[in-house]
Design an enzyme around this catalytic site. Structure first.
Site: not given
Length: 579
Positions: A404, A532, A534
């Protein structure tokens, strides 16, 4: 439907989320389908506008819901996909009740906390608990409900009362309560008085614990268990010790060894449920894999050091999904992970004037790391330090992943130091004449809550990118679905110039208008993702961009890529061309 409520006493941040997630995982190992609900007693509608330094990470779901970080724990442990409605806040419930009152739904009655608000909470729980979350249309068998905060706080009072009533609505055979309490160790002695007082408060509110999970820095001895059992009016088998372990992934093993599921099997009469042999086998396989990966963690000796260059490092929960995704990747690579926290502002030239010690310490940590990760964030503070970190990784061939904001600072570094542009992001400098990062045109620039590009969206790998490292990590998939949370994008006017000079945007959005992934050739691993990754990482299925970073930093990227190609042989067939 079986309901297990997890509440907490004595202090906040005691580990309810991990214990709730671990309990749900154990139900899944029995072949049951599990879901989770998190209750947050704050007045905010959602977590989207809350400071990471105060509340920790904002976790984003597929539907774009900005929710509490504990929902990330649930998704990671249970491998489920939750919705924004799985996070109940005081603000949401009050908003719903007030809207019903404005419409006249209460037929002129005086609207009160009891029964109107408490009924709304119970209705919400019952409705959301029945939403399928496993990618099929099957209703879950068990719902884990975590009550945020500490029992006794004024904020949580309506929820405690709603749960007191809820146990009678669903019946005692379908309701159980785990209360997590602290057993401090003072001068070598385990003190049980705080737990006794917490249970007394809980009982006075009409809730009786079925399990008392005692958090302690040391293993709970039998004398302490017997004492808690006696004074809290539960059997010794209902007192579980949850002491500090090597990693949170060992907590399910800890609960299993203390026969938690034997208790729930009797409490809920689980033996009477008719489960298919396929579901039972799937649960057993899950347990085998979980044991295997935790054992491999204990056997790992080769260390890999990742420098996490962030701006919220004072509260590490601000990056909890990134940390967990790094842990998942290290488990997969059989490496011992060490995260070095680097405050981004300490890397800046100004810091060398105001605090030379922090400046040199930060650069020492960065330069000695095996890999560098720059995560997401907002605002100007520390961004020049992040740009410096990206430049160091690029010029010194250190594996780098930008997520990001980390993606955007990677582009800024390249534009400044390769193309010699005097540029920046419009977010970081509104006066810049030729920004390389700009506002997305559709974004609301005034209202903060829920107005970003949110939720799951496709990233499409472009033609002739078969040799892209990240695409190969994804098993040569042409398109991947990942979660987003951003307001800014690469300026379309500079994309051709950036690509011609060597910064390859290997994946774009479905219209090929918005840049999603960049890579550098002739570099061990230099990758940026606007999304993102994750958020979708799982314990047994690590996020591919983070797996690539850890593998490259640990010298195992080629073996991981080879294993990925073997696993996805059908997709990997065909000629490989240079991107």
């Amino acid at each position: 439907m079986k309901y297990v409520v997890v509440s907490g006493g004595v202090i906040s941040g005691i580990g309810k989320g991990v214990i709730a997630s671990s309990t749900g995982l154990l139900f899944k190992t029995m072949g049951l389908k599990a879901t989770s609900i998190k209750i947050d007693p704050y007045m905010n509608i959602d977590a989207g506008t809350m400071s990471p330094l105060e509340h920790g990470e904002v976790f984003v779901l597929n539907d774009g819901g900005e929710v509490d970080l504990d929902l990330g724990n649930y998704e990671r442990y249970l491998n489920v996909t939750l919705t924004r409605d799985h996070n109940i806040t005081t603000g949401k419930v009050y908003k719903q009740v007030i809207e019903k009152e404005r419409r006249g739904d209460y037929l002129g009655k005086t609207v009160q906390i009891v029964p109107h608000l408490t009924n709304a909470i119970q209705d919400w729980i019952e409705k959301v608990a029945h939403i399928p979350v496993d990618g099929d249309n099957e209703v879950p068998d068990v719902c884990i409900i975590e009550l945020g905060g500490t029992v006794g706080d004024i904020e949580s009072a309506p929820f405690v009362e709603a749960l007191r009533q809820f146990q009678f609505r669903v019946g005692p055979e379908n309701f159980a309560l785990i209360h997590v309490s602290l057993v401090p160790v003072i001068h070598g002695e385990k003190k049980t008085k705080p737990t006794q007082a917490a249970i007394k408060d809980l009982r006075s509110l009409g809730l009786t614990p079925d399990i008392i999970a005692c958090r302690c820095s040391e293993e709970l001895d039998q004398a302490a268990i017997d004492k808690i059992s006696m004074f809290c009016h539960v059997g010794p088998n209902q007192v579980l010790g949850v002491h500090d372990v090597n990693s949170t992934y060992h907590v399910p093993l800890l609960l299993h060894d203390q026969k938690l599921m034997e208790f729930f099997s009797k409490r809920f009469k689980l033996d009477e449920l008719k489960l298919s042999s396929e579901r039972i086998a799937k649960g057993q396989d899950l347990w085998t894999r979980w044991n295997s990966i935790t054992q491999s963690h204990d056997r790992s000796f080769q260390k890999v050091t990742i420098a996490l260059v962030g701006k919220y490092t004072n509260l590490q929960d601000s990056y909890i999904s990134v940390v967990k995704a790094l842990e998942h990747s290290a488990l997969r690579c059989e490496l011992k992970l060490e995260i070095v926290w680097v405050e981004a502002s300490d890397l800046e030239i100004e810091s060398s004037v105001t605090n030379k010690i922090n400046y040199h310490k930060a650069w020492g940590s960065l330069c000695s790391a095996d890999g560098i990760l720059v995560p997401g964030g907002f605002g100007t503070r520390g961004t020049e330090g992040m740009i410096a970190a990206a430049r160091w990784a690029r010029e010194n061939l250190v594996p780098y992943l930008g997520i990001c904001l980390g993606f955007q600072v990677g582009v800024i570094d390249y534009a400044r130091h390769v193309l010699n542009m005097k540029t920046n992001s419009i977010e970081l400098d509104e006066t810049i004449e030729d920004p390389v990062i700009v506002y997305m045109p559709e974004v609301d620039k005034i209202n903060m809550g829920g107005t970003m590009r949110l939720g799951i969206r496709p990233a499409v790998f472009q033609e002739s990118t078969e040799n892209s490292v990240l695409r190969r990590l994804y098993g040569s998939a042409p398109t991947v679905m990942e979660r987003h949370r951003h307001r800014y994008e690469v300026n379309p006017e500079h994309i051709d110039e950036l690509e011609k000079s060597g910064l390859h945007f290997v994946a774009k959005d479905e219209k090929a208008e918005r840049m999603e992934v960049f890579e550098l050739k002739n570099h061990p691993y230099f990758v940026g993702t606007q999304y993102h990754p994750e958020y979708l990482s799982r314990v047994l299925d690590p996020s591919k961009p983070l797996l690539g970073l850890v593998a490259a930093a640990g010298g195992k990227l080629e073996s991981i890529l080879a294993a990925t190609v073997d696993h996805h042989s059908d997709q990997a067939k065909g000629p490989v061309t240079d991107f």
